[in-house]
Design a protein around this motif. Sequence first.
Motif, PDB file in Angstrom:
ATOM      1  N   HIS A  36     -54.956  26.174  13.155  1.00 39.05           N
ATOM      2  CA  HIS A  36     -54.574  26.229  11.720  1.00 39.05           C
ATOM      3  C   HIS A  36     -53.490  25.320  11.225  1.00 39.05           C
ATOM      4  N   ALA A  37     -52.713  25.112  12.397  1.00 39.20           N
ATOM      5  CA  ALA A  37     -51.566  24.324  11.947  1.00 39.20           C
ATOM      6  C   ALA A  37     -52.109  23.064  11.569  1.00 39.20           C
ATOM      7  N   THR A  38     -52.926  22.541  12.320  1.00 39.99           N
ATOM      8  CA  THR A  38     -53.727  21.141  12.085  1.00 39.99           C
ATOM      9  C   THR A  38     -54.216  21.002  10.849  1.00 39.99           C
ATOM     10  N   LEU A  39     -54.943  21.843  10.336  1.00 41.14           N
ATOM     11  CA  LEU A  39     -55.362  22.050   8.911  1.00 41.14           C
ATOM     12  C   LEU A  39     -54.080  22.145   7.855  1.00 41.14           C
ATOM     13  N   GLN A  40     -53.158  23.043   8.157  1.00 37.61           N
ATOM     14  CA  GLN A  40     -52.276  23.059   7.075  1.00 37.61           C
ATOM     15  C   GLN A  40     -51.577  21.586   7.290  1.00 37.61           C
ATOM     16  N   ALA A  41     -51.304  21.011   8.167  1.00 36.31           N
ATOM     17  CA  ALA A  41     -50.411  19.702   8.070  1.00 36.31           C
ATOM     18  C   ALA A  41     -51.363  18.669   7.395  1.00 36.31           C
ATOM     19  N   ALA A  42     -52.682  18.718   7.671  1.00 38.29           N
ATOM     20  CA  ALA A  42     -53.632  17.728   6.789  1.00 38.29           C
ATOM     21  C   ALA A  42     -53.584  17.783   5.266  1.00 38.29           C
ATOM     22  N   VAL A  43     -53.726  19.323   4.909  1.00 35.99           N
ATOM     23  CA  VAL A  43     -53.614  19.531   3.400  1.00 35.99           C
ATOM     24  C   VAL A  43     -52.141  19.133   2.746  1.00 35.99           C
ATOM     25  N   ASP A  44     -51.077  19.452   3.615  1.00 41.42           N
ATOM     26  CA  ASP A  44     -49.957  19.190   3.120  1.00 41.42           C
ATOM     27  C   ASP A  44     -49.641  17.595   2.830  1.00 41.42           C
ATOM     28  N   ALA A  45     -50.370  16.749   3.765  1.00 43.65           N
ATOM     29  CA  ALA A  45     -50.433  15.467   3.555  1.00 43.65           C
ATOM     30  C   ALA A  45     -51.540  14.775   2.577  1.00 43.65           C
ATOM     31  N   GLY A  46     -52.089  15.764   1.863  1.00 47.33           N
ATOM     32  CA  GLY A  46     -53.131  15.162   0.683  1.00 47.33           C
ATOM     33  C   GLY A  46     -54.452  15.346   1.096  1.00 47.33           C
ATOM     34  N   VAL A  47     -54.836  15.933   2.240  1.00 49.03           N
ATOM     35  CA  VAL A  47     -55.970  15.893   2.463  1.00 49.03           C
ATOM     36  C   VAL A  47     -56.938  17.060   1.708  1.00 49.03           C
ATOM     37  N   THR A  48     -57.959  16.802   1.208  1.00 52.55           N
ATOM     38  CA  THR A  48     -58.743  17.792   0.365  1.00 52.55           C
ATOM     39  C   THR A  48     -59.971  17.805   0.864  1.00 52.55           C
ATOM     40  N   PHE A  49     -60.661  16.997   1.934  1.00 52.39           N
ATOM     41  CA  PHE A  49     -61.835  17.016   2.501  1.00 52.39           C
ATOM     42  C   PHE A  49     -61.928  17.419   3.863  1.00 52.39           C
ATOM     43  N   ILE A  50     -62.681  18.534   4.355  1.00 53.12           N
ATOM     44  CA  ILE A  50     -62.624  18.883   5.775  1.00 53.12           C
ATOM     45  C   ILE A  50     -64.351  19.061   5.968  1.00 53.12           C
ATOM     46  N   ASP A  51     -64.755  18.262   7.257  1.00 45.65           N
ATOM     47  CA  ASP A  51     -65.983  18.379   7.666  1.00 45.65           C
ATOM     48  C   ASP A  51     -66.328  18.964   9.145  1.00 45.65           C
ATOM     49  N   THR A  52     -67.051  19.974   8.949  1.00 46.22           N
ATOM     50  CA  THR A  52     -67.394  20.555  10.179  1.00 46.22           C
ATOM     51  C   THR A  52     -68.994  20.782  10.395  1.00 46.22           C
ATOM     52  N   ALA A  53     -69.420  21.660  11.453  1.00 45.78           N
ATOM     53  CA  ALA A  53     -70.844  21.738  11.608  1.00 45.78           C
ATOM     54  C   ALA A  53     -70.961  23.122  12.232  1.00 45.78           C
TER      55      ALA A  53
END
Length: 325
Positions: A36-53
């Motif tokens: 969750h901390a990794t996801l939050q850091a990505a979004v805080d840095a401007g990431v808007t696309f997440i890829d999973t499976a």
Amino acid sequence: MENRSFRRMGRTVGVVGLGAWQLGADWGEVSEADAHATLQAAVDAGVTFIDTADVYGDGRSEQIVGSFVKDKPQLTVATKMGRRMAQEVANYSLDNFRAWNDRSRANLGVDTLDLVQLHCPPTPVFSSDAVYDALDLMVSEKRIAAYGVSVEKVSEALAATARPNVSSVQIILNAFRLKPLEQVLPAALSAGVGIIARVPLASGLLSGRYDSNTQFADNDHRNFNRHGEAFDVGETFSGVDFETGLEAVRRLKPLVPAGATMAQFALRWIIDQPGVTVVIPGARNPQQAAANAAAASLAPLPASTLDAVKTVYDELIRPQVHDRW
């Protein structure tokens, strides 16, 4: 962060996204709190696309992503289906699609999935009218908003790009995999199909952090899949022999701009390729996620640098990978 468009989806996303395989399995242990901390850091840095499976951690990655993106409509989440059964053409049926889709919707906590990709199915699947008809039906049922494919081979990408309702093609593209530049990216750009560049750091080789003494955990695919024991060997180090990859990185390092890391340079190289919509580096901690996103802020690489990357590829990497995928 620069935004680019998935024209057939009618969505724009930050050019650097986040691959969530690491948050599920096969890269060593990552706790849910760290994920969750990794996801939050990505979004805080401007990431808007997440890829999973659906197969990452047998659903763990989807569940973690789903719990994070709740009430964040600005984010686009892509998932994949098709690797939880034997890789046989007959298994790519409407009934199985619906069952896999139901599981992913439950894991992600949504009624309609933003983007569902066939997860590197057998090659004949890409030419099956029945498969695309089933996917079109699922869009009409509002199970999915759009669909795409994840491919191993250039030929598969080209077959999918020719289909009128395929929104995206996910393909391995990095400084060790130049073949998609020849036909796939131009075809996708012409057709309005989004390109999702995966394995952008060649499983970490292009981060410049490894040497001949680097050891990987027993549950890390960079240990157990070096020769394709578990899945296509091209997914591990892009199919490049580890020592050859290290030598290539040594030759690429002098090209890295001042103030940038090797990983950021490798990501910027991908961003600079015409036709790329989003690149999806993975991250296991907030620092990695933020550093990856910062690659979007680097200046475009000069033509001389792009030429130098190709020279290293031609001399060291091409003989190992170019004709395989």
